[in-house]
Scaffold this motif. Structure first.
Motif, PDB file in Angstrom:
ATOM      1  N   ALA A  32       0.849  -1.191   0.000  1.00  0.00           N
ATOM      2  CA  ALA A  32       0.000   0.000   0.000  1.00  0.00           C
ATOM      3  C   ALA A  32       0.882   1.239   0.000  1.00  0.00           C
ATOM      4  N   LEU A  33       0.297   2.347  -0.410  1.00  0.00           N
ATOM      5  CA  LEU A  33       0.971   3.642  -0.389  1.00  0.00           C
ATOM      6  C   LEU A  33       0.065   4.597   0.385  1.00  0.00           C
ATOM      7  N   HIS A  34       0.637   5.219   1.411  1.00  0.00           N
ATOM      8  CA  HIS A  34      -0.123   6.162   2.245  1.00  0.00           C
ATOM      9  C   HIS A  34       0.326   7.584   1.949  1.00  0.00           C
ATOM     10  N   TRP A  35      -0.603   8.529   2.058  1.00  0.00           N
ATOM     11  CA  TRP A  35      -0.276   9.961   2.067  1.00  0.00           C
ATOM     12  C   TRP A  35      -0.762  10.553   3.391  1.00  0.00           C
ATOM     13  N   TYR A  36       0.106  11.375   4.007  1.00  0.00           N
ATOM     14  CA  TYR A  36      -0.215  12.042   5.258  1.00  0.00           C
ATOM     15  C   TYR A  36       0.031  13.546   5.115  1.00  0.00           C
ATOM     16  N   ARG A  37      -0.739  14.289   5.874  1.00  0.00           N
ATOM     17  CA  ARG A  37      -0.580  15.733   5.965  1.00  0.00           C
ATOM     18  C   ARG A  37      -0.158  16.054   7.390  1.00  0.00           C
ATOM     19  N   TRP A  38       0.930  16.826   7.562  1.00  0.00           N
ATOM     20  CA  TRP A  38       1.473  17.083   8.898  1.00  0.00           C
ATOM     21  C   TRP A  38       1.660  18.578   9.074  1.00  0.00           C
ATOM     22  N   GLU A  39       0.770  19.161   9.887  1.00  0.00           N
ATOM     23  CA  GLU A  39       0.898  20.568  10.224  1.00  0.00           C
ATOM     24  C   GLU A  39       1.800  20.698  11.451  1.00  0.00           C
ATOM     25  N   THR A  40       2.502  21.813  11.518  1.00  0.00           N
ATOM     26  CA  THR A  40       3.425  22.070  12.619  1.00  0.00           C
ATOM     27  C   THR A  40       2.698  21.947  13.954  1.00  0.00           C
ATOM     28  N   ALA A  41       3.325  21.267  14.902  1.00  0.00           N
ATOM     29  CA  ALA A  41       2.829  21.089  16.272  1.00  0.00           C
ATOM     30  C   ALA A  41       1.565  20.225  16.353  1.00  0.00           C
ATOM     31  N   LYS A  42       1.228  19.558  15.258  1.00  0.00           N
ATOM     32  CA  LYS A  42       0.073  18.652  15.288  1.00  0.00           C
ATOM     33  C   LYS A  42       0.523  17.239  14.942  1.00  0.00           C
ATOM     34  N   SER A  43      -0.455  16.318  14.894  1.00  0.00           N
ATOM     35  CA  SER A  43      -0.150  14.931  14.527  1.00  0.00           C
ATOM     36  C   SER A  43      -0.245  14.763  13.023  1.00  0.00           C
ATOM     37  N   PRO A  44       0.566  13.883  12.447  1.00  0.00           N
ATOM     38  CA  PRO A  44       0.347  13.532  11.027  1.00  0.00           C
ATOM     39  C   PRO A  44      -1.064  12.973  10.862  1.00  0.00           C
ATOM     40  N   GLU A  45      -1.725  13.408   9.776  1.00  0.00           N
ATOM     41  CA  GLU A  45      -3.115  13.007   9.537  1.00  0.00           C
ATOM     42  C   GLU A  45      -3.186  12.243   8.214  1.00  0.00           C
ATOM     43  N   ALA A  46      -3.772  11.058   8.258  1.00  0.00           N
ATOM     44  CA  ALA A  46      -3.866  10.247   7.035  1.00  0.00           C
ATOM     45  C   ALA A  46      -4.803  10.900   6.029  1.00  0.00           C
ATOM     46  N   LEU A  47      -4.325  11.042   4.791  1.00  0.00           N
ATOM     47  CA  LEU A  47      -5.153  11.564   3.701  1.00  0.00           C
ATOM     48  C   LEU A  47      -5.713  10.410   2.857  1.00  0.00           C
ATOM     49  N   PHE A  48      -4.818   9.563   2.374  1.00  0.00           N
ATOM     50  CA  PHE A  48      -5.224   8.476   1.487  1.00  0.00           C
ATOM     51  C   PHE A  48      -4.417   7.218   1.782  1.00  0.00           C
ATOM     52  N   VAL A  49      -5.070   6.066   1.579  1.00  0.00           N
ATOM     53  CA  VAL A  49      -4.379   4.780   1.527  1.00  0.00           C
ATOM     54  C   VAL A  49      -4.720   4.178   0.169  1.00  0.00           C
ATOM     55  N   MET A  50      -3.712   3.886  -0.627  1.00  0.00           N
ATOM     56  CA  MET A  50      -3.925   3.424  -1.997  1.00  0.00           C
ATOM     57  C   MET A  50      -3.260   2.068  -2.153  1.00  0.00           C
ATOM     58  N   THR A  51      -3.977   1.157  -2.780  1.00  0.00           N
ATOM     59  CA  THR A  51      -3.474  -0.211  -2.872  1.00  0.00           C
ATOM     60  C   THR A  51      -3.404  -0.746  -4.296  1.00  0.00           C
ATOM     61  N   LEU A  52      -4.238  -0.247  -5.204  1.00  0.00           N
ATOM     62  CA  LEU A  52      -4.325  -0.846  -6.538  1.00  0.00           C
ATOM     63  C   LEU A  52      -3.667   0.037  -7.591  1.00  0.00           C
ATOM     64  N   ASN A  53      -2.971  -0.581  -8.526  1.00  0.00           N
ATOM     65  CA  ASN A  53      -2.384   0.150  -9.629  1.00  0.00           C
ATOM     66  C   ASN A  53      -3.487   0.902 -10.385  1.00  0.00           C
ATOM     67  N   GLY A  54      -3.257   2.175 -10.645  1.00  0.00           N
ATOM     68  CA  GLY A  54      -4.264   2.974 -11.330  1.00  0.00           C
ATOM     69  C   GLY A  54      -5.264   3.644 -10.401  1.00  0.00           C
ATOM     70  N   ASP A  55      -5.161   3.352  -9.095  1.00  0.00           N
ATOM     71  CA  ASP A  55      -6.042   3.970  -8.101  1.00  0.00           C
ATOM     72  C   ASP A  55      -6.001   5.480  -8.222  1.00  0.00           C
ATOM     73  N   GLU A  56      -7.165   6.105  -8.089  1.00  0.00           N
ATOM     74  CA  GLU A  56      -7.246   7.550  -7.941  1.00  0.00           C
ATOM     75  C   GLU A  56      -8.177   7.817  -6.771  1.00  0.00           C
ATOM     76  N   LYS A  57      -7.730   8.696  -5.848  1.00  0.00           N
ATOM     77  CA  LYS A  57      -8.570   9.022  -4.692  1.00  0.00           C
ATOM     78  C   LYS A  57      -8.678  10.531  -4.583  1.00  0.00           C
ATOM     79  N   LYS A  58      -9.812  10.969  -4.026  1.00  0.00           N
ATOM     80  CA  LYS A  58     -10.055  12.410  -3.926  1.00  0.00           C
ATOM     81  C   LYS A  58     -10.695  12.732  -2.581  1.00  0.00           C
ATOM     82  N   LYS A  59     -10.246  13.863  -2.009  1.00  0.00           N
ATOM     83  CA  LYS A  59     -10.811  14.348  -0.749  1.00  0.00           C
ATOM     84  C   LYS A  59     -10.851  15.862  -0.853  1.00  0.00           C
TER      85      LYS A  59
END
Lengths: 112, 114
Positions: A32-59
Motif C-alpha cells: 500500500a501507499l499512504h499519504w499524510y498531511r502534517w501541520e506544525t505542532a500537530k499529529s500527522p493526519e492520514a489523507l489516502f491509503v492506496m493499494t491498486l495500480n491505477g487507483d485515484e482518490k479524492k478528498k
C-alpha cells in the motif's frame, strides 16, 4: 535498502495556485501507499491509503494517483489555500506486518 | 475517541536517567508503533506491536525498551541515552488490516538528552 523519495522538498505557492508533488517507491513487495498531511505542532493526519495500480482518490480539493508498476504516486492540490500549508508525507507499506517507510516529505507554503 | 495520546509532550533527561514515554489509544486498534524523527528527516520506524506482541524491531539499541502492557497502552522505556537520541518520538496505531487503513498518530514527545 528501502527508499521512498519525494520531490520537491519544499514548495512556495500563491493562494489559488494548483500544485502537485511526487512520491517514488520500490515497485516490488508493494502492499500500500499512504499519504499524510502534517501541520506544525500537530499529529500527522492520514489523507489516502492506496493499494491498486491505477487507483485515484479524492478528498475535497486534494487528489492522488498511484502507479505501482513504475513505483510512483502523485498528490494534487487544486486551488491552494493558506490552510493547506503543511508537510505532505508519503509512506510505502512494505509488508503486511505494518512496516511503513516514510519519504522525507514535501513542505508546502501557501501565501495569501 | 479517535485520538492517540502521548505523554509527556516534552522531556529533558540526563544520560544516566531512566524515563518512560507513554502512548494510549481507545480505538480498538491492535497494531501500535514507535517512530523516531530527527529534524528535516522522515519518521523512522523503531518498533511494531501486533496484538500486544513485538513483531518488528528495526535493530534499535537496547537502551530503548518497548512494552505493551495491554491493547490500549504502549510504553517506551529509556535508559542511558546519548545526546544523539534527542528527537521527536511518535506513537501510532492502526487496524490490523494494514492495506486499507491509515495510521493514527499522536503529536509526539520531544525528547532532549543532555
Amino acid at each position: 535498502i528501502l527508499n521512498v523519495e519525494q520531490s520537491p522538498q519544499s514548495l512556495h505557492v500563491q493562494e489559488g495556485d494548483s500544485t502537485n508533488f511526487t512520491c517514488s517507491f520500490p515497485s516490488s513487495n508493494f502492499y500500500a501507499l499512504h499519504w499524510y498531511r502534517w501541520e506544525t505542532a500537530k499529529s500527522p493526519e492520514a489523507l489516502f491509503v492506496m493499494t491498486l495500480n491505477g487507483d485515484e482518490k479524492k478528498k475535497g480539493r486534494i487528489s492522488a494517483t498511484l502507479n505501482t508498476k513504475e513505483g510512483y504516486s502523485y498528490l494534487y492540490i487544486k486551488g491552494s489555500q493558506p490552510e493547506d500549508s503543511a508537510t505532505y508525507l508519503c509512506a510505502f507499506l512494505y509488508n503486511q506486518g505494518g512496516k511503513l517507510i516514510f519519504g522525507q516529505g514535501t513542505e508546502l507554503s501557501v501565501k495569501p | 475517541d479517535t485520538e492517540v495520546t502521548q505523554t509527556p509532550k516534552h522531556l529533558v533527561m540526563g544520560m544516566t536517567n531512566k524515563k518512560s514515554l507513554k502512548c494510549e489509544q481507545h480505538m480498538g486498534h491492535r497494531a501500535m508503533y514507535w517512530y523516531k524523527q530527527k529534524a528535516k528527516k522522515p519518521p523512522e520506524l523503531m518498533f511494531v506491536y501486533s496484538y500486544e506482541k513485538l513483531s518488528i524491531n528495526e535493530s534499535v539499541p537496547s537502551r530503548f525498551s518497548p512494552e505493551c502492557p495491554n491493547s490500549s497502552l504502549l510504553n517506551l522505556h529509556l535508559h542511558a541515552l546519548q545526546p544523539e537520541d534527542s528527537a521527536l518520538y511518535l506513537c501510532a496505531s492502526s487496524q490490523e488490516n494494514w492495506n486499507n487503513y491509515g495510521y493514527t498518530f499522536g503529536s509526539g514527545t520531544r525528547l532532549t538528552v543532555v
